[in-house]
Design an enzyme around this catalytic site. Structure first.
Site, PDB file in Angstrom:
ATOM      1  N   GLY A 298      32.422  34.193  45.411  1.00  0.00           N
ATOM      2  CA  GLY A 298      31.696  34.754  44.258  1.00  0.00           C
ATOM      3  C   GLY A 298      31.231  33.977  43.293  1.00  0.00           C
ATOM      4  O   GLY A 298      31.704  32.832  43.203  1.00  0.00           O
ATOM      5  N   LEU A 299      30.198  34.327  42.363  1.00  0.00           N
ATOM      6  CA  LEU A 299      29.886  33.402  41.315  1.00  0.00           C
ATOM      7  C   LEU A 299      30.904  33.128  40.233  1.00  0.00           C
ATOM      8  O   LEU A 299      31.887  33.799  40.268  1.00  0.00           O
ATOM      9  CB  LEU A 299      28.826  34.163  40.636  1.00  0.00           C
ATOM     10  CG  LEU A 299      27.414  34.380  41.220  1.00  0.00           C
ATOM     11  CD1 LEU A 299      26.425  35.260  40.548  1.00  0.00           C
ATOM     12  CD2 LEU A 299      26.748  33.005  41.548  1.00  0.00           C
ATOM     13  N   SER A 300      30.752  32.007  39.644  1.00  0.00           N
ATOM     14  CA  SER A 300      31.591  31.733  38.600  1.00  0.00           C
ATOM     15  C   SER A 300      31.744  32.828  37.381  1.00  0.00           C
ATOM     16  O   SER A 300      30.423  33.369  37.151  1.00  0.00           O
ATOM     17  CB  SER A 300      31.214  30.240  37.620  1.00  0.00           C
ATOM     18  OG  SER A 300      31.929  30.136  36.645  1.00  0.00           O
ATOM     19  N   GLY A 301      32.584  33.400  36.995  1.00  0.00           N
ATOM     20  CA  GLY A 301      32.940  34.483  36.143  1.00  0.00           C
ATOM     21  C   GLY A 301      32.929  35.953  36.840  1.00  0.00           C
ATOM     22  O   GLY A 301      32.934  36.738  36.259  1.00  0.00           O
ATOM     23  N   SER A 302      32.857  35.884  38.205  1.00  0.00           N
ATOM     24  CA  SER A 302      32.975  37.156  38.678  1.00  0.00           C
ATOM     25  C   SER A 302      34.510  37.870  38.976  1.00  0.00           C
ATOM     26  O   SER A 302      34.289  38.889  39.232  1.00  0.00           O
ATOM     27  CB  SER A 302      32.404  36.869  40.281  1.00  0.00           C
ATOM     28  OG  SER A 302      33.274  36.039  40.844  1.00  0.00           O
ATOM     29  N   GLY A 303      35.302  37.088  38.656  1.00  0.00           N
ATOM     30  CA  GLY A 303      36.585  37.507  38.769  1.00  0.00           C
ATOM     31  C   GLY A 303      37.482  37.079  39.868  1.00  0.00           C
ATOM     32  O   GLY A 303      38.747  37.825  40.108  1.00  0.00           O
ATOM     33  N   LYS A 304      37.267  36.015  40.330  1.00  0.00           N
ATOM     34  CA  LYS A 304      37.891  35.450  41.702  1.00  0.00           C
ATOM     35  C   LYS A 304      39.271  35.257  41.216  1.00  0.00           C
ATOM     36  O   LYS A 304      40.289  35.659  41.969  1.00  0.00           O
ATOM     37  CB  LYS A 304      37.219  34.338  42.443  1.00  0.00           C
ATOM     38  CG  LYS A 304      35.712  34.655  42.695  1.00  0.00           C
ATOM     39  CD  LYS A 304      35.131  33.383  43.488  1.00  0.00           C
ATOM     40  CE  LYS A 304      35.237  32.234  42.541  1.00  0.00           C
ATOM     41  NZ  LYS A 304      34.240  32.405  41.238  1.00  0.00           N
ATOM     42  N   SER A 305      39.555  34.365  40.403  1.00  0.00           N
ATOM     43  CA  SER A 305      40.869  33.869  40.071  1.00  0.00           C
ATOM     44  C   SER A 305      41.850  34.983  39.383  1.00  0.00           C
ATOM     45  O   SER A 305      42.949  35.037  39.741  1.00  0.00           O
ATOM     46  CB  SER A 305      40.981  32.634  39.063  1.00  0.00           C
ATOM     47  OG  SER A 305      40.129  31.495  39.689  1.00  0.00           O
TER      48      SER A 305
ATOM     49  N   SER B  86      32.470  28.830  46.545  1.00  0.00           N
ATOM     50  CA  SER B  86      32.148  28.230  48.092  1.00  0.00           C
ATOM     51  C   SER B  86      30.615  28.978  48.107  1.00  0.00           C
ATOM     52  O   SER B  86      30.766  29.828  49.051  1.00  0.00           O
ATOM     53  CB  SER B  86      33.151  28.750  49.048  1.00  0.00           C
ATOM     54  OG  SER B  86      33.722  30.023  48.713  1.00  0.00           O
TER      55      SER B  86
END
Length: 199
Positions: free
Chosen positions: A34-41, A108
């Site tokens: 997902g985009l940066s800031g989407s909450g992946k981490s 990615s």
């Protein structure tokens, strides 16, 4: 002559199946994209915490953390991004071989690279989870201040601004971090894993 012609893969004395049996669970990769800031981490770590509570052996591979060490020689060109994902796929495969559940948190952005990671692993060992969040919301969050820098031209080829993000066409699962809280998204992922009898 290629160096790979002079090396041989050594079969481990303890197999992946042996380790899975000892751990009493399957091993696989949860590939969060997902985009940066989407909450992946954040999502990766919350899911990891719940898996740990359930005694499921797991490890989080985070994009920034990997670039501090293993991939600190890579930049952000398309080729370097491809190599970044290839290496993560190979490292993830080793973790899966050890009987561990791997959670990866990488933008990615390219479908082809995510598909290559899928090919590196077994057919039942790669779960692509799309962390869906509109660009505007990610920009509003901007936890690292990267979108602001990208808009000012201080960061070039930034995903979502002047470099594309190719959304998954048929991910195994999708969570919407704008519509749902991180707690709700975590519960959704856990329920999905249970429905597949993976945990």
């Amino acid at each position: 002559m290629s160096q790979t012609q002079n090396i041989t893969w050594h079969q481990a004395a303890v197999s992946k199946e042996d380790r899975r049996t000892q751990n009493a669970h399957h091993s696989f990769v949860i590939w969060l994209t997902g985009l940066s800031g989407s909450g992946k981490s954040t999502l990766a770590n919350e899911v990891a915490k719940e898996l740990f509570r359930r005694q499921v052996k797991n490890y989080v591979l985070d994009g920034d953390n990997i670039r501090h060490g293993l991939n600190n020689d890579l930049g952000f060109s398309d080729e370097d991004r491809k190599e970044n994902i290839r290496r993560i796929g190979e490292v993830s495969k080793l973790f899966v071989d050890s009987g561990t559940v791997v959670l990866t948190a990488f933008i990615s952005p390219f479908k082809e690279d995510r598909e290559q990671a899928r090919q590196i692993l077994g057919s039942d060992e790669f779960l692509e989870i799309f962390v869906k969040c509109p660009l505007e919301e990610c920009e509003n969050r901007d936890p690292k201040g990267l979108y602001q820098k990208a808009r000012k031209g201080e960061i070039k080829a930034f995903t979502g601004i002047d470099s594309p993000y190719e959304e998954p066409e048929s991910p195994e699962f999708t969570v919407d971090t704008k519509a749902s809280t991180i707690e709700e998204c975590t519960a959704e992922v856990i329920s999905f894993l249970e429905s597949k009898n993976l945990i």
